[in-house]
Design an enzyme around this catalytic site. Structure first.
Site, mmCIF file in Angstrom:
data_model
loop_
_atom_site.group_PDB
_atom_site.id
_atom_site.type_symbol
_atom_site.label_atom_id
_atom_site.label_comp_id
_atom_site.label_asym_id
_atom_site.label_seq_id
_atom_site.Cartn_x
_atom_site.Cartn_y
_atom_site.Cartn_z
ATOM 1 N N LYS A 36 15.615 73.131 88.933
ATOM 2 C CA LYS A 36 17.001 73.238 88.443
ATOM 3 C C LYS A 36 17.560 74.651 88.564
ATOM 4 C CE LYS A 36 15.585 73.652 83.614
ATOM 5 N NZ LYS A 36 15.083 72.844 82.491
ATOM 6 N N ARG A 131 15.460 68.915 70.449
ATOM 7 C CA ARG A 131 16.436 68.656 71.499
ATOM 8 C C ARG A 131 16.327 67.152 71.736
ATOM 9 N NH1 ARG A 131 16.276 71.865 77.148
ATOM 10 N NH2 ARG A 131 15.104 70.008 77.742
HETATM 11 C C1 LIG Z 1 13.813 73.093 82.278
HETATM 12 C C2 LIG Z 1 12.816 72.115 81.816
HETATM 13 C C3 LIG Z 1 11.458 72.303 82.124
HETATM 14 C C4 LIG Z 1 10.945 73.534 82.828
HETATM 15 O O1 LIG Z 1 10.897 74.600 81.925
HETATM 16 P P1 LIG Z 1 10.351 76.049 82.367
HETATM 17 O O2 LIG Z 1 10.381 76.831 81.123
HETATM 18 O O3 LIG Z 1 11.289 76.555 83.408
HETATM 19 O O4 LIG Z 1 8.976 75.852 82.903
HETATM 20 C C5 LIG Z 1 10.569 71.323 81.736
HETATM 21 N N1 LIG Z 1 10.992 70.211 81.074
HETATM 22 C C6 LIG Z 1 12.275 69.998 80.758
HETATM 23 C C7 LIG Z 1 12.652 68.739 80.046
HETATM 24 C C8 LIG Z 1 13.233 70.947 81.111
HETATM 25 O O5 LIG Z 1 14.521 70.722 80.795
#
Ligand SMILES: *Cc1c(COP(=O)(O)O)cnc(C)c1O
Length: 352
Positions: A36, A131
């Site tokens: 992302k 969340r």
């Molecule tokens: C963004 C996200 C991740 C990745 O998190 P990082 O801290 O970049 O490793 C994993 N799971 C969800 C649900 C996310 O939104």
């Protein structure tokens, strides 16, 4: 290359990914590479895949669509619970989606049946970070309603910690997720293919424990691109911290006072700033600002200090190593800074 731009060193991204795949793989944990922050850039997704990742996750269905259409070969997981308006695309482009609402899952099932598909889903469990996620006590009831839906196939559970509230993915939390997975399997005589324990914050848990329970997957973004775990932002040994750097250009550099002259009120962002009198200094202006980048996430890679910024200008104290107009300054970025640059139409990308 026009400045400002991000310099993306794919060899370093590759190396970071390969090392993480090995570290986690040695403990039987699969990595879903999270794209992302790179807006699903196919070059980056392909780099992760070349380094050994087989599953790619993204929070935006448009990014998954982009990778899909660019011919990226991976299993795609939509990691943000889908919204009602993207159901069709989720079924069309994502192999797996994370879900927390039955109304959405029912729509996914209907859409999948219409597209002659069965879509894999993972249920998000709320474990304290507040969340997305189904409350633990509601999980059985949710699964009971999901199982009869013909267009979806429940393949596992996931939780997300250390994101919104900063709750640590402790051993207790991970053991609880394993326990929940086993209880659900027993209750419904099913077998989960995936129990996804978290994100780049799961590093300490992984290396401080030998029994990882049923957890067999983590979703990593920041550690791949930035080289840090995310509970205390410690450098992960062996990983590059500067796989991606920001380059910005000097548009003015002059000796000027360090103190403003005149009566001081609010600045353009409504802040009142105080300045320290250091006499005359070399003030260098870069053509980048708050509109492009989350300034507090920048660390200069040369011997200069950031004084402040406005929408379009970043002001440096370059007294120790003066810079001239036309020269360039390089910065390392934290995740927020990287995210902002990637999404700014004014910041280019250069791949090496
Ligand atoms: C963004 C996200 C991740 C990745 O998190 P990082 O801290 O970049 O490793 C994993 N799971 C969800 C649900 C996310 O939104």
């Amino acid at each position: 290359m026009n400045t400002p731009y991000l310099e993306i060193d794919l060899a370093k991204v590759f190396s970071n990914t390969q090392k993480l795949v090995k570290m986690f793989g040695d403990r039987n944990i699969d990595i879903t590479g999270i794209t992302k922050v790179a807006l699903g850039e196919p070059k980056i997704a392909n780099c992760l895949i070349a380094a050994g990742i087989t599953s790619i996750g993204d929070s935006r269905i448009s990014n998954i669509k982009r990778m899909h259409q660019a011919g990226v070969k991976a299993a795609f997981t939509l990691i943000r619970t889908p919204s009602m308006t993207e159901i069709y695309d989720v079924v069309k482009y994502a192999d797996v989606s994370f879900n927390s609402e039955l109304s959405i899952i029912a729509e996914l099932s209907d859409a999948a049946i219409k597209q002659n598909k069965i879509r894999d889903i993972v249920l998000m469990v709320e474990m304290g970070d507040l969340r997305e996620g189904i409350l633990e006590q509601d999980l059985n009831q949710a699964i009971e309603k999901v199982i009869p839906l013909k267009g979806v196939n429940l393949i596992g559970l996931a939780t997300n910690l250390a994101c919104f509230s900063g709750v640590k993915p402790s051993k207790a939390k991970m053991d609880q997720l394993s326990r929940l997975a086993e209880e659900c399997e027993k209750e419904f005589s099913i077998k989960f293919r995936i129990v996804s324990g978290g994100n780049s914050a799961n590093f300490n848990w992984l290396f401080e424990n030998t029994d990882l329970g049923r957890i067999n997957n983590v979703r990593l973004g920041e550690s791949i691109f930035i080289g840090r775990e995310t509970l205390s932002r410690k450098h992960i040994k062996g990983l590059y911290l500067n796989a991606i750097t920001l380059v910005a250009g000097v548009i003015e550099s002059k000796v000027k006072p360090s103190l403003p002259d005149g009566e001081v009120g609010q600045d353009s962002f409504g802040n009142t700033t105080t300045f320290v009198d250091k006499g005359n200094i070399v003030r260098t202006i870069l053509a980048i600002g708050k509109q492009d980048v989350h300034i507090s996430g920048l660390t200069p890679l040369s011997d200069v200090d950031i004084i402040g910024s406005s929408s379009d200008h970043l002001i440096l104290d370059t007294t120790r190593s003066p810079l001239h107009t036309g020269e360039q300054v390089r910065f390392s970025l934290d995740y927020a800074a990287l995210l902002s640059c990637m999404t700014s139409p004014f910041v280019g990308n250069s791949y090496i």
